[in-house]
Enzyme design. Structure first.
Site, mmCIF file in Angstrom:
data_model
loop_
_atom_site.group_PDB
_atom_site.id
_atom_site.type_symbol
_atom_site.label_atom_id
_atom_site.label_comp_id
_atom_site.label_asym_id
_atom_site.label_seq_id
_atom_site.Cartn_x
_atom_site.Cartn_y
_atom_site.Cartn_z
ATOM 1 N N ARG A 166 -3.004 38.461 -9.160
ATOM 2 C CA ARG A 166 -2.765 37.581 -10.314
ATOM 3 C C ARG A 166 -2.280 38.379 -11.521
ATOM 4 N NH1 ARG A 166 -8.293 34.637 -10.814
ATOM 5 N NH2 ARG A 166 -7.370 33.954 -12.782
ATOM 6 N N ARG A 213 -12.754 38.994 -0.824
ATOM 7 C CA ARG A 213 -13.349 37.970 -1.684
ATOM 8 C C ARG A 213 -12.214 37.270 -2.407
ATOM 9 N NH1 ARG A 213 -17.130 42.170 -4.728
ATOM 10 N NH2 ARG A 213 -17.939 43.135 -2.843
ATOM 11 N N ASP A 245 -11.588 34.733 -5.894
ATOM 12 C CA ASP A 245 -12.252 34.225 -7.095
ATOM 13 C C ASP A 245 -12.236 32.695 -7.146
ATOM 14 O OD1 ASP A 245 -12.948 36.691 -8.195
ATOM 15 O OD2 ASP A 245 -10.975 36.946 -9.123
#
Lengths: 250, 250
Positions: free
Chosen positions: A198, A50, A52
């Site tokens: 991140r 996935r 974001d």
């Protein structure tokens, strides 16, 4: 029934992330819409990872079953691209075995994170880089990154709580200065926690500005406590660059 | 009263062109909105050139008078950037004389046009390049371009009828292959007719694919008839790159 794996690029700017959600424009949503138009029936998809909101894909892998047995992988690629919006592009389609799972069969995932390290911002790169105008010590960031290589409990580098185990393996982190003013973080691992890349980049950048020492990265990791973590790097610099499989070349 | 000239970059993707228009989001419109916020009164602007919908700016020059005599050029730059949206950025501000006109004092205008010459499209460049997957013969395009250098009646290369004279001077056209897969057309002249650069690139690309001979460019020019012209290159590849003045460095 055939099963296909599509290698998909997308510009995450105008999507509410990858995963299908009601009443939101998502990458998986527009891919399933395109598959619906091609098949005249609902087609569900599985993906390797996935991403974001605002995060991009270059080598996302999406698998689905197709009742259109006559379509070759190449024709399926063209049919998908004919039905997808301008910000999603299917780079390749492979026919795969019935049991193929992009999530569980992925051997390695590679993320790229781009920092634009210039005194002035560049409009034309704002969607695909993090503009960071301060000086960064690449050597110090590499020293900090070394502590993250290998199998560790990355609880301190996660955001959210949806993962059962927080143990992950990072196989390499390369930090390169491209063309003088772009810094690339290439982070390779088996799988990742939510926002992990991140969060790693966010911490390493603080090492690069010397507001943290390289050794602090080790302390943060060992603390397993995300309240110790500096803030996350923004989404637009991140790309799911490549997912490696034994079954085919991505 | 001071007069300033701002060197402005913008991403043309989400604008209805440069020039102010009622009920449309335009670059000049958002700049005048920012000036209104700074001055608490309307401030009108003049620019070196108009750009059409989807065309970008890197070195557009916009001049305006300011009643805020205490503001330095550097402070005006920061005030503008603090009040502009993410797709417009003021790169420099210069204080100029009362009579300065960006339109009439411009000595030279330089446009860049970018073609992405790859078999597959690149999502991340789609807003800033024309994706053209067919082979282009750079040498042939250069031969065609030579016929356009100098002072000519460019009536055949205009779109629209708002110009009194269609005589213009092109000082150089350079066609370069950058990084193997990007072709840059650098077109330099004193001033240009509406869509002239895109019409030139559109014609030269047909020379590049060998559907027109280089000499046909000369025939089109001499015809002064735009119905002879191949279709225009799309807007997103074009950037108003630089405008040269004697008064300051852009």
């Amino acid at each position: 029934m055939k099963r296909f794996a599509a290698v998909v690029a997308y510009d995450g700017t105008d999507f509410f992330g990858f995963q299908v959600q009601p009443n939101q424009r998502t990458v998986q949503g527009v891919i399933e819409d395109a598959l619906f138009k091609i098949h005249k029936q609902e087609v569900r998809t599985d993906a390797a990872g996935r991403t974001d909101t605002g995060v991009h894909g270059y080598g996302q892998v999406v698998a689905f079953n197709s009742s259109l047995d006559r379509l070759s992988a190449e024709t399926m690629k063209d049919a998908l691209n004919a039905n997808l919006p301008a910000d999603v592009y299917v780079r390749k389609v492979h026919e795969v075995g019935k049991d193929f799972s992009p999530r569980f069969h992925a051997k390695r995932r590679i993320y790229h994170y781009y920092i634009l390290n210039t005194p002035e911002p560049d409009l034309f790169k704002r969607r695909y880089t993090w503009w960071f105008p301060y000086q960064l010590d690449i050597e110090k960031m590499r020293q900090g990154a070394k502590f993250l290589i290998g199998e560790h409990d990355f609880a301190a580098f996660r955001t959210g709580k949806d993962d059962r185990t927080t143990i992950r393996t990072i196989t390499s982190i390369r930090i390169l200065r491209l063309k003088k003013d772009v810094i690339l973080f290439r982070v390779e691992g088996i799988s990742f926690l939510r926002r992990m890349v991140r969060n790693i980049v966010g911490a390493l950048v603080r090492v690069g500005t010397e507001s943290l020492s390289p050794e602090t990265v080790k302390l943060i990791l060992e603390s397993k406590d995300r309240s110790k973590l500096p803030s996350s790097a923004p989404p637009q610099g991140l790309v799911l660059y490549k997912v490696l499989f034994n079954e085919f070349e991505t």
